[in-house]
Design a protein around this motif. Structure first.
Motif, short mmCIF file in Angstrom:
data_model
loop_
_atom_site.label_atom_id
_atom_site.label_comp_id
_atom_site.label_asym_id
_atom_site.label_seq_id
_atom_site.Cartn_x
_atom_site.Cartn_y
_atom_site.Cartn_z
N GLY A 273 0.80 -1.21 0.00
CA GLY A 273 0.00 0.00 0.00
C GLY A 273 0.84 1.26 0.00
N PHE A 274 1.79 1.33 0.93
CA PHE A 274 2.44 2.62 1.17
C PHE A 274 3.85 2.74 0.60
N ARG A 275 4.37 1.67 0.06
CA ARG A 275 5.65 1.80 -0.64
C ARG A 275 5.46 1.59 -2.13
N PHE A 276 4.52 0.68 -2.47
CA PHE A 276 4.31 0.39 -3.89
C PHE A 276 3.04 1.06 -4.42
N ALA B 389 12.94 -1.24 -2.93
CA ALA B 389 12.39 -2.00 -1.81
C ALA B 389 12.45 -3.50 -2.08
N ALA B 390 12.31 -3.87 -3.34
CA ALA B 390 12.37 -5.29 -3.69
C ALA B 390 13.80 -5.81 -3.65
N ILE B 395 19.95 -8.18 -1.32
CA ILE B 395 21.35 -7.81 -1.06
C ILE B 395 21.73 -8.25 0.36
N GLN B 396 20.77 -8.07 1.28
CA GLN B 396 21.01 -8.57 2.64
C GLN B 396 21.27 -10.08 2.63
N SER B 397 20.45 -10.80 1.86
CA SER B 397 20.60 -12.26 1.81
C SER B 397 21.99 -12.64 1.29
N ALA B 398 22.48 -11.92 0.29
CA ALA B 398 23.81 -12.22 -0.26
C ALA B 398 24.89 -11.92 0.78
N ALA B 412 15.93 -11.02 -7.35
CA ALA B 412 15.46 -9.64 -7.20
C ALA B 412 14.97 -9.10 -8.54
N ALA B 413 15.68 -9.45 -9.61
CA ALA B 413 15.29 -8.95 -10.94
C ALA B 413 13.93 -9.51 -11.35
#
Lengths: 310, 423
Positions: A273-276, B389-390, B395-398, B412-413
């Motif tokens: 909702g608020f980021r996408f 955000a996606a 990157i954290q996981s890597a 991620a892509a």
């Protein structure tokens, strides 16, 4: 519950007693007026938003107010979205830790308070204080306590057990840490409900058990706990709902991380909702969450009713 | 219902109407009779001045100065934290009850434009030629300007020179230098550089500068696809993962926050603070005793690059026609030479105007000014913030060793392409 009124009485009895009927009607209207504010509040703040969310979940809604009807597309997309299943798994994991934890802590707190003869009011107030604080405040304080260089890890270091990555380690540890904070913050409310349940238990039953030679443990298992069952059910339902709605502590303490380890359903909803800006999709997540909580509550109710009948 | 009941109901209804009338006090005001601009404007500002007390004093002064010039306008400047800025602004826009003006980055402006959250501000700019062209271009989409630049930010390396002097090492300038110095410093328990991997941090100030240095980009040139899963992207993430494995990054880099207090830098355990902002120079220096800290150019690999963006003051969809002129007046005030000179000195940031001098003198400011040449203002794609955000959790996981750099960027892509399709 039925309220006898003149309109509901085809026997003509009402016509024979006009004074009594008028009095009953006035009572009914007065009763309705008394509950009217609550009904209005429920309709305005609960039912209309739920209906609105349901309607929005069938659309693509943009910030500028443009709405496109999508039908069930948001739902089909949701059930095919791996992040939905991942966040549902995270939420279930959290609920499985949080609900038993808060029930045990509140019940123990209530049992201890129930035994206190002096200053029980003071202890009750002290134990209730965390409930009065905000989740955000609790989250900030506990984030500092859990930090790698925080006081808890300093203490653990002192006895050769630290540092423990409470908020940055394995998923189960992160969820357990978050559940602990939420239990600390919220147990005061459930504790008071348990305490009220304990106070309502007839003293003579416990007295009879003592005379029959039952110890504290036996008395708790065979008398106190069975008599508390309706209260346990109520707390179980309330805390399960609270568990499914977890957001504030995660928002403040982990941001859904690390690597989505604490990415709960509500956080997923918030992101959409608020980021996408995908408000229709976010509404669909909200409706699915509503359905999950409703179904779980009904299952819990049935389970407890079944036990009662046995 | 008795007459008494009816009277009570009437009183309650009248009370409710009165309350409703009070509650619906909108921001609209009638134009002043003398033709002076009037209205109410709410502006959300962020800690571009790092010192909280100084920031409060500066913006309170700005509010008073503006209202003295425009007595018909009621300006409210609300100071907000940078953390979760995106969510705050978008939640406010969704609720239709937020700021008329908000400070945004170019990629945020592009994202909000895509959802109808910002409005053009071209009419508030009298003379575009007084601004550095890049600062105006960064907020221009389809020929319309969507943000008035009020300052220029530049991120660059900040070096603890004592760390390198003690180890007998040159200050690293390229990725190869960094990889060479990392094991030497790691033996002493010092990380050659830091990296703020928390998802609260914008990737503009964490991963993207490394991606650009490797010669990569977040999006393809036409903006229709992501490009961070290219070999350049993998090289950038491999660089970070390799450093993490050899002790070249602090152990908690995957989740590290952006705070200085209590950080490995403050403990003298970091050689280079990456993506440092001008306003952070003083606190970074103070954190390690006040000496031996200097600004350096960003790293070079395929190219030398860093993040440097104009701070854009955007007009949100909250602002309605009746307050439009008042909002324009605020924007004109913020872009004036006098105001930008004061802001530049107070914040340590460079002005977006060509006629305002650098905020300070000395080696640090020379380096910062030189770094402007390598600045990339983010990649203002409409899906930029969603893609960010996606990508961040992968990157954290890597960095946590849960996925290889290729796996992380591929996954991620895939997710990012779904976002682009829906946009």
């Amino acid at each position: 519950m039925s309220v006898p009124t003149a309109a509901a009485s085809p026997t003509g009895r009402a016509a024979g007693r006009p004074g009594r009927t008028a009095s009953r009607r006035r009572e009914a209207i007065a009763g309705l007026l008394f509950v009217l504010p609550t009904i209005v509040i429920f309709v305005v703040f609960k039912f209309i938003p739920i209906g609105g969310a349901g309607a929005m979940s069938l659309t693509q809604y943009r910030l500028n107010g443009d709405v496109t009807f999508l039908g069930a597309e948001n739902y089909t997309r949701l059930f095919a979205d791996p992040h939905f299943w991942q966040s549902l798994g995270v939420t279930l994991g959290y609920v499985c830790i949080f609900v038993p934890l808060i029930i045990v802590v509140s019940l123990v707190g209530a049992l201890l308070l129930n035994r206190l003869v002096r200053a029980s009011g003071v202890f009750r107030a002290l134990l209730f204080v965390p409930y009065l604080s905000s989740f955000v405040l609790a989250g900030i304080i506990w984030k500092w306590i859990f930090a790698a260089d925080g006081p808890l890890n300093a203490a653990l270091d002192g006895v050769g057990l630290g540092p423990v990555p409470f908020l940055t380690g394995e998923a189960w540890l992160v969820l357990a840490s978050l559940a602990m904070v939420a239990a600390w913050k919220g147990f005061g409310y459930s504790m008071l409900i348990f305490l009220a349940g304990l106070k309502a238990q007839p003293a003579e039953v416990h007295e009879a058990a003592r005379i029959d030679g039952a110890g504290n443990w036996k008395s708790f298992w065979h008398i106190t706990l069975p008599l508390l069952k309706p209260v346990v059910f109520f707390v179980l339902v309330i805390e399960t709902i609270v568990g499914f709605q977890v957001f504030d502590t995660i928002y403040v303490m982990t941001g859904g991380g690390p690597a989505r380890a604490s990415y709960s359903l509500i956080y997923f909803l918030f992101d959409q909702g608020f980021r996408f800006f995908d408000f229709g999709y976010a509404a669909a997540i909200g409706i699915v969450l509503f359905a999950i909580v409703l179904i779980l509550s009904l299952i819990q109710r049935r389970f407890f009713e079944g036990k009662d009948e046995q | 219902m008795t007459r008494r009941h009816l009277r009570l109901a009437a009183v309650a209804a009248a009370g409710a109407l009165a309350l409703t009338a009070c509650a619906s006090n909108g921001a609209s005001t009638a134009p002043a009779e003398d033709g002076e601009v009037s209205g109410e404007v709410t502006m959300w500002m962020y800690p571009v001045i790092k010192d909280e007390a100084a920031s409060k004093e500066f913006w309170a002064g700005a509010e008073a100065d503006f209202e003295e010039e425009h007595p018909g306008v009621d300006l409210t400047i609300e100071l907000q934290p940078f953390a979760k800025r995106d969510e705050q602004i978008s939640a406010a826009l969704a609720a239709n009850s937020g700021p008329d003006l908000a400070l945004v980055t170019p990629d945020m402006a592009a994202t909000y434009l895509n959802v109808g959250g910002v409005q053009p501000v071209g009419e508030a700019i009298d003379d575009p030629d007084v601004f550095y062209p890049s600062t105006i271009e960064a907020g221009t989409f389809d020929g319309e300007v969507y943000g008035v630049p009020i300052f220029q930010n530049i991120a660059t390396n900040v070096v603890n020179t004592k760390v390198f002097a003690d180890a007998g090492l040159e200050i690293p300038d390229t990725w190869d230098d960094v990889l060479e110095a990392a094991p030497v410093l790691a033996e002493q328990g010092i990380a050659v550089m830091d990296y703020a991997g928390t998802t609260e941090q914008t990737l503009n100030l964490s991963f993207y500068p490394f991606l650009w240095q490797a010669g990569g980009s977040v999006f393809t040139d036409d903006g229709t696809d992501v490009a961070f899963d290219s070999k350049e992207g993998v090289a950038a993430l491999e660089f970070l993962v390799d450093l993490q494995e050899m002790g070249g990054l602090p152990a908690d880099s995957a989740t590290a926050s952006i705070t200085i207090e209590g950080s490995p830098w403050a403990a003298g355990k970091v050689g280079i603070h990456t993506n440092g902002l001008p306003a952070e120079l003083a606190p970074l220096r103070a954190a390690v005793g006040g000496e031996g800290v200097e600004a350096a150019l960003p790293f070079e690999d395929e190219i030398r690059a860093t993040f440097g963006n104009p701070g854009l003051m955007a007009l949100t969809s909250i602002n309605k026609q009746q307050n439009r002129e008042a909002a324009y007046a605020v924007l004109e005030f913020l872009s004036s030479k006098e105001f930008q000179t004061e802001l530049s000195v107070a914040s340590g940031n460079f002005s977006s105007r060509t006629d305002v001098p650098a905020p300070g003198e000395g080696a640090d400011y020379e380096t910062l000014e030189a770094a402007l040449e390598y600045a990339i203002p983010g990649e203002p794609n409409p899906a930029a913030r969603q893609v960010m955000a996606a990508l961040a959790p992968y990157i954290q996981s890597a960095l946590r060793g849960e996925l290889s750099p290729e796996e992380a960027l591929d996954q991620a892509a895939d997710e990012a392409r779904g976002i682009l399709d829906r946009n």
